[in-house]
Design a protein around this motif. Structure first.
Motif, PDB file in Angstrom:
ATOM      1  N   PRO A  29     -15.288  11.505  10.799  1.00 20.59           N
ATOM      2  CA  PRO A  29     -14.316  10.921   9.879  1.00 20.59           C
ATOM      3  C   PRO A  29     -13.874  11.887   8.780  1.00 20.59           C
ATOM      4  O   PRO A  29     -12.715  11.877   8.378  1.00 20.59           O
ATOM      5  CB  PRO A  29     -15.057   9.731   9.268  1.00 20.59           C
ATOM      6  N   GLY A  32     -11.294  14.173  10.357  1.00 19.33           N
ATOM      7  CA  GLY A  32     -10.071  13.412  10.634  1.00 19.33           C
ATOM      8  C   GLY A  32      -9.303  13.052   9.377  1.00 19.33           C
ATOM      9  O   GLY A  32      -8.070  13.128   9.346  1.00 19.33           O
ATOM     10  N   GLN A  33     -10.015  12.675   8.329  1.00 19.67           N
ATOM     11  CA  GLN A  33      -9.346  12.307   7.081  1.00 19.67           C
ATOM     12  C   GLN A  33      -8.708  13.523   6.426  1.00 19.67           C
ATOM     13  O   GLN A  33      -7.616  13.432   5.858  1.00 19.67           O
ATOM     14  CB  GLN A  33     -10.332  11.642   6.130  1.00 19.67           C
ATOM     15  N   TYR A  35      -7.576  16.159   7.997  1.00 19.75           N
ATOM     16  CA  TYR A  35      -6.397  16.469   8.813  1.00 19.75           C
ATOM     17  C   TYR A  35      -5.246  15.521   8.484  1.00 19.75           C
ATOM     18  O   TYR A  35      -4.099  15.951   8.328  1.00 19.75           O
ATOM     19  CB  TYR A  35      -6.779  16.381  10.293  1.00 19.75           C
ATOM     20  N   ALA A  36      -5.557  14.231   8.361  1.00 24.29           N
ATOM     21  CA  ALA A  36      -4.520  13.240   8.054  1.00 24.29           C
ATOM     22  C   ALA A  36      -3.917  13.480   6.678  1.00 24.29           C
ATOM     23  O   ALA A  36      -2.698  13.363   6.494  1.00 24.29           O
ATOM     24  CB  ALA A  36      -5.102  11.829   8.139  1.00 24.29           C
ATOM     25  N   ALA A  37      -4.744  13.811   5.700  1.00 27.58           N
ATOM     26  CA  ALA A  37      -4.232  14.065   4.354  1.00 27.58           C
ATOM     27  C   ALA A  37      -3.333  15.296   4.340  1.00 27.58           C
ATOM     28  O   ALA A  37      -2.294  15.311   3.667  1.00 27.58           O
ATOM     29  CB  ALA A  37      -5.389  14.241   3.377  1.00 27.58           C
ATOM     30  N   MET A  58      -1.125   6.654   5.638  1.00 24.66           N
ATOM     31  CA  MET A  58      -2.272   7.555   5.588  1.00 24.66           C
ATOM     32  C   MET A  58      -3.519   6.839   5.067  1.00 24.66           C
ATOM     33  O   MET A  58      -4.608   6.963   5.634  1.00 24.66           O
ATOM     34  CB  MET A  58      -1.986   8.763   4.698  1.00 24.66           C
ATOM     35  N   VAL A  59      -3.372   6.062   4.000  1.00 25.21           N
ATOM     36  CA  VAL A  59      -4.524   5.368   3.423  1.00 25.21           C
ATOM     37  C   VAL A  59      -5.076   4.327   4.395  1.00 25.21           C
ATOM     38  O   VAL A  59      -6.297   4.183   4.535  1.00 25.21           O
ATOM     39  CB  VAL A  59      -4.145   4.733   2.065  1.00 25.21           C
ATOM     40  N   GLY A  61      -4.927   4.464   7.707  1.00 19.73           N
ATOM     41  CA  GLY A  61      -5.611   5.221   8.758  1.00 19.73           C
ATOM     42  C   GLY A  61      -6.938   5.780   8.285  1.00 19.73           C
ATOM     43  O   GLY A  61      -7.925   5.780   9.019  1.00 19.73           O
ATOM     44  N   GLN A  62      -7.005   6.248   7.042  1.00 18.56           N
ATOM     45  CA  GLN A  62      -8.263   6.782   6.524  1.00 18.56           C
ATOM     46  C   GLN A  62      -9.291   5.680   6.326  1.00 18.56           C
ATOM     47  O   GLN A  62     -10.483   5.900   6.529  1.00 18.56           O
ATOM     48  CB  GLN A  62      -8.025   7.543   5.223  1.00 18.56           C
ATOM     49  N   ALA A  65     -10.690   5.047   9.733  1.00 18.27           N
ATOM     50  CA  ALA A  65     -11.539   6.161  10.176  1.00 18.27           C
ATOM     51  C   ALA A  65     -12.872   6.168   9.438  1.00 18.27           C
ATOM     52  O   ALA A  65     -13.902   6.548  10.008  1.00 18.27           O
ATOM     53  CB  ALA A  65     -10.806   7.481   9.964  1.00 18.27           C
ATOM     54  N   GLU A  66     -12.881   5.756   8.195  1.00 23.33           N
ATOM     55  CA  GLU A  66     -14.106   5.787   7.399  1.00 23.33           C
ATOM     56  C   GLU A  66     -15.131   4.771   7.877  1.00 23.33           C
ATOM     57  O   GLU A  66     -16.334   4.953   7.646  1.00 23.33           O
ATOM     58  CB  GLU A  66     -13.772   5.534   5.928  1.00 23.33           C
TER      59      GLU A  66
END
Length: 87
Positions: A29, A32-33, A35-37, A58-59, A61-62, A65-66
């Motif tokens: 996570p 991934g976070q 990368y997303a940010a 984005m938030v 998705g994060q 993922a978390e």
């Protein structure tokens, strides 16, 4: 002279190993976070007028993922402190 290890000691040792492996689940996570940010920052740089939509997506998705990292942490805590496998 070697003495045998008791079943309880073996279970506690393997619980510690399992807790360590469960804690490693936080690496995915985190990557991934990050990368997303980074991609969200690129998107806002390209289209500043869409900042609200990009940040909201984005938030969300994060947060999803978390949950994987949190599940791993909960399993590690249960294995270390609750000791469910010891009768």
């Amino acid at each position: 002279m070697l003495e045998g290890i008791s079943g309880t000691d073996f279970i506690l040792g393997m619980s510690a190993v399992g807790a360590g492996l469960a804690a490693i689940a936080g690496i995915g996570p985190g990557i991934g976070q990050g990368y997303a940010a980074g991609k969200a920052a690129e998107g806002v740089g390209r289209q500043p007028e869409a900042q609200g939509d990009i940040i909201r997506t984005m938030v969300l998705g994060q947060a999803i993922a978390e949950t994987t990292g949190i599940y791993g942490l909960i399993i590690a805590i249960i294995l270390l402190f609750v000791k469910p496998l010891v009768g």
